[in-house]
Scaffold this motif. Structure first.
Motif, mmCIF file in Angstrom:
data_model
loop_
_atom_site.group_PDB
_atom_site.id
_atom_site.type_symbol
_atom_site.label_atom_id
_atom_site.label_comp_id
_atom_site.label_asym_id
_atom_site.label_seq_id
_atom_site.Cartn_x
_atom_site.Cartn_y
_atom_site.Cartn_z
ATOM 1 N N GLY B 79 0.826 -1.202 0.000
ATOM 2 C CA GLY B 79 0.000 0.000 0.000
ATOM 3 C C GLY B 79 0.861 1.253 0.000
ATOM 4 O O GLY B 79 0.534 2.250 -0.648
ATOM 5 N N LEU B 80 1.985 1.178 0.729
ATOM 6 C CA LEU B 80 2.917 2.311 0.755
ATOM 7 C C LEU B 80 3.420 2.595 -0.664
ATOM 8 O O LEU B 80 3.478 3.749 -1.096
ATOM 9 N N LEU B 81 3.749 1.521 -1.381
ATOM 10 C CA LEU B 81 4.237 1.683 -2.752
ATOM 11 C C LEU B 81 3.146 2.294 -3.640
ATOM 12 O O LEU B 81 3.371 3.306 -4.316
ATOM 13 N N GLN B 82 1.961 1.685 -3.614
ATOM 14 C CA GLN B 82 0.856 2.203 -4.424
ATOM 15 C C GLN B 82 0.555 3.646 -4.029
ATOM 16 O O GLN B 82 0.328 4.499 -4.885
ATOM 17 N N GLY B 83 0.587 3.924 -2.716
ATOM 18 C CA GLY B 83 0.297 5.273 -2.234
ATOM 19 C C GLY B 83 1.341 6.276 -2.702
ATOM 20 O O GLY B 83 1.009 7.352 -3.200
ATOM 21 N N LEU B 84 2.618 5.917 -2.551
ATOM 22 C CA LEU B 84 3.682 6.846 -2.954
ATOM 23 C C LEU B 84 3.564 7.207 -4.427
ATOM 24 O O LEU B 84 3.744 8.358 -4.814
ATOM 25 N N LEU B 85 3.254 6.203 -5.252
ATOM 26 C CA LEU B 85 3.192 6.451 -6.693
ATOM 27 C C LEU B 85 1.984 7.305 -7.059
ATOM 28 O O LEU B 85 2.051 8.129 -7.972
ATOM 29 N N THR B 86 0.870 7.110 -6.347
ATOM 30 C CA THR B 86 -0.348 7.790 -6.785
ATOM 31 C C THR B 86 -0.643 9.071 -6.000
ATOM 32 O O THR B 86 -1.301 9.952 -6.526
ATOM 33 N N VAL B 87 -0.203 9.168 -4.747
ATOM 34 C CA VAL B 87 -0.591 10.341 -3.961
ATOM 35 C C VAL B 87 0.410 11.492 -4.116
ATOM 36 O O VAL B 87 0.081 12.486 -4.781
ATOM 37 N N PRO B 88 1.637 11.396 -3.590
ATOM 38 C CA PRO B 88 2.539 12.537 -3.810
ATOM 39 C C PRO B 88 2.963 12.668 -5.277
ATOM 40 O O PRO B 88 3.072 13.775 -5.789
ATOM 41 N N LEU B 89 3.180 11.530 -5.967
ATOM 42 C CA LEU B 89 3.626 11.621 -7.356
ATOM 43 C C LEU B 89 2.469 11.810 -8.333
ATOM 44 O O LEU B 89 2.657 12.306 -9.433
#
Lengths: 349, 313
Positions: B79-89
């Motif tokens: 989830g951290l990976l999916q989140g990093l890619l979609t939320v800040p990036l």
């Protein structure tokens, strides 16, 4: 830290981004190879020679690349118009099913006409498979991501039903497999002592045609306009619904052709394990190629080489060949990130 | 067997609840992500990862609950990976989701092969035992159904209540719903859109992974390839079916499981002339029908799939 949009994408960045992404993916996967206890450099060396290092390897890679070019194109044209077609796997199988249905005997056609009919039939089957979700999107606003995904399972079960029922080959010793293609309906081999077949030429030619369509025609312009900004496109008079359906037929048709090329060029008959996920790999290939139809060829050859090479690596140094899928998935995520940084820059504050 | 008798049998409902459990976890997890404005297509892979990590840790000697916790942690990492890619990036949630699914699935298979290089029959573990006779079995009406369940099913049912309470009764829930509906307004209120979305995606992914772990630690006792078999995608359809509400998500998951259980029984009921694939297709067809029906009055979170960048429209 925040992201700031660049005014223009520097030319070096659009070349460097894919290279950086692949390099990053290789480094990350090196850790996994190391975790398996295999020598990392030797593993990657066998990966490379297994995929590209010999006449046989190149032949296998190009054979494997053929359906990947077509599914990559299918994803690229759809994604460019923001039609999220995740269903290429199902469209591929439906195309293959149509190809064996037409090409294994029932049509009394002269030899020169049979192959074109088989290919067109397969493209039509694939296109129609995506037309449904596209209509649901334009008419009812149903998200096509979920519908195309779910359709993959439905199509695969349908193909299974056909192969165990009406289309089962009675000569197949009980295996669920279709009757063989007629010799006239098969794609000719291109190179002696390899499995490279005319499907490769079809795929490369279609990549060129799609590139022309995208960059040189009104239809292509409308597709790109729709992808760039649907509301602006509608306001500018682009017939949005029509364009979506057109894109759906084209994208699904390309995926359907991938299936037809596999049965008519490589396998000769249809089984349920014909595709090791070519439809899903097509998404990765389209992204690696930055949705450029000509780039799709290069990306497909690279990914095919990784898959072929991974089998050789697995035999030589004992790294599980699932590393190929990991490498492809990591490349996709790295590529997405790299592409972002060609459009944005990181600013402090 | 008569359909009415079948519907009244405790055995059927016990099966329904068991089939529904991974769907409940997955649907709640996806619901949490989508409520915060992130479509998490990584779900199929995250469930596979949860199934593997849960099984592998128990196989390596951890106890069952530790296995569940480790699966949740693995889900959180995905989830951290999916989140990093979609939320800040702010990358395309569709494509990153497919990427996360491919990565988590292939990584799980890779690790499984590393752990067990040459086995053809998957080794088994001692999974969660059903409650059996005891206080639960003595309850009227539902006793017979509950006695056949395992603790993770209870966790799933509690999670429905907990998520509903979180979303509608707590300030955090308000913040989650707000960043999913109108991130600019949330930002103006001083809520960190990035933090709330990241948290929701990580927590949601942890739930999905536990749903996967249920399969290896409760429903079966081993890890198989293609174990999730499309359950994750069904969960995504169920979220729309549930119009983003936890209570309806439970109802939807139970309805699907009922359908699944009935088709299995009908299939076993003798040769009806209908190919078995038709029964297997039914849940997917039903999912699409549900999507079409619900889409007419679907109340999508308004900011779903739209990345939020401060000061950019």
């Amino acid at each position: 830290m925040r992201l700031e949009r660049r005014e223009s994408v520097p030319a070096w960045a659009s070349v460097a981004a894919p290279l950086a992404a692949v390099a990053a993916a290789l480094i990350l996967c090196a850790l996994l190879v190391a975790a398996s206890g295999a020598p990392v450099l030797k593993a990657f060396a066998t990966l490379f020679t297994g995929g590209f290092g010999s006449r046989f390897a190149i032949g296998e890679t190009l054979t494997r690349a053929t359906p990947l070019i077509l599914t990559g194109l299918a994803a690229a044209v759809a994604f460019r118009a923001k039609l999220w077609n995740i269903g290429a796997e199902g469209q591929l199988y439906l195309g293959a099913l149509a190809a064996v249905a037409l090409g294994s005997g029932p049509l009394a056609l002269p030899a020169w006409a049979l192959l074109p009919v088989v290919m067109l039939g397969a493209a039509l089957a694939g296109g129609l498979a995506l037309l449904g979700p596209a209509l649901l999107k334009t008419r009812f606003g149903v998200d096509e991501v979920v519908t195309t995904l779910l359709l993959n399972f439905i199509v695969l079960l349908f193909v299974s039903m056909m192969l165990e029922g009406p289309m089962k080959d009675p000569m197949a010793m009980g295996w669920p497999q279709s009757a063989a293609m007629l010799p006239e309906a098969e794609l000719p081999r291109l190179v002696a002592r390899s499995r490279i077949h005319a499907g490769l030429l079809i795929a490369v030619a279609l990549a060129g045609l799609v590139w022309l369509l995208k960059s040189r025609t009104i239809w292509g312009f409308e597709m790109r306009a729709l992808g760039a900004n649907p509301r602006a496109a509608a306001f500018a008079g682009v017939p949005v619904g029509k364009v979506v359906l057109r894109v759906a037929l084209l994208s699904g048709g390309l995926a359907g052709l991938a299936g037809a090329c596999e049965v008519a060029g490589r396998a000769g008959y249809l089984t349920l394990d014909m595709s090791p996920g070519y439809g899903y790999s097509g998404i990765v290939i389209a992204m690696l190629a930055q949705l450029n139809p000509l780039g799709v060829i290069a990306a497909a050859v690279m990914v095919a080489g990784v898959f072929v090479g991974a089998d050789a690596m697995s035999r030589a140094v004992g790294v599980p060949n699932y590393i190929a899928d990991v490498l492809v998935a990591v490349s996709l995520l790295c590529m997405l990130t790299a592409m972002l940084f060609t459009r944005y820059r990181l600013r402090r504050g | 067997m008569d359909l009415l008798d079948l519907l009244l049998s405790a055995g059927l409902w016990a099966t329904v609840l068991r089939i529904a459990t991974p769907l409940i976890f997955g649907t709640l997890g996806e619901l949490l992500c989508e409520r915060a404005g992130v479509l998490n297509l990584g779900i199929e892979g995250i469930m596979t990862l949860g199934a593997l990590v849960g099984w592998l840790s128990v196989y390596q000697g951890c106890d069952l609950w530790t296995g569940v916790m480790l699966a949740a942690c693995a889900g959180m990492a995905a989830g951290l990976l999916q989140g990093l890619l979609t939320v800040p990036l702010g990358l395309s949630q569709h494509v990153t989701g497919i990427g996360v699914t491919l990565l988590c699935t292939s990584l799980s298979y890779y690790v499984y092969r590393l752990a067990l290089p040459q086995t053809t029959t998957p080794p088994s573990i001692a999974p969660f035992a059903p409650f059996g006779d005891g206080a639960l079995a003595d309850l009227p009406v539902i006793g017979g159904v509950l006695a056949q369940q395992t603790p993770l099913t209870m966790v799933a049912l509690c999670a429905v209540v907990a998520i509903a309470w979180l979303l509608y009764r707590t300030p955090l829930g308000l913040a989650i719903r707000m960043v999913g509906e109108n991130p600019a307004a949330a930002d103006a209120q001083g809520i960190s859109v990035t933090a709330v979305r990241m948290g929701a995606v990580m927590a949601g992914s942890a739930l999905m992974a536990v749903g996967g772990a249920f399969l290896t630690l409760s429903a079966f006792n081993a890890f198989f390839f293609n174990m999730i078999g499309g359950r994750g995608w069904i969960c995504i359809a169920l979220v729309v079916f549930a119009s983003w509400r936890p209570g309806k998500a439970l109802f939807g998951a139970l309805l699907f499981a009922l359908f699944d259980a009935l088709q299995t029984r009908l299939q076993q009921g003798g040769d009806s002339g209908i190919p078995y694939q038709v029964y297997l297709m039914a849940p997917y067809v039903l999912s699409i029908v549900a999507l079409v029906v619900m889409s007419r009055r679907a109340a999508y979170p308004q900011a779903l799939m739209i990345p939020f960048r401060k000061g950019e429209r």
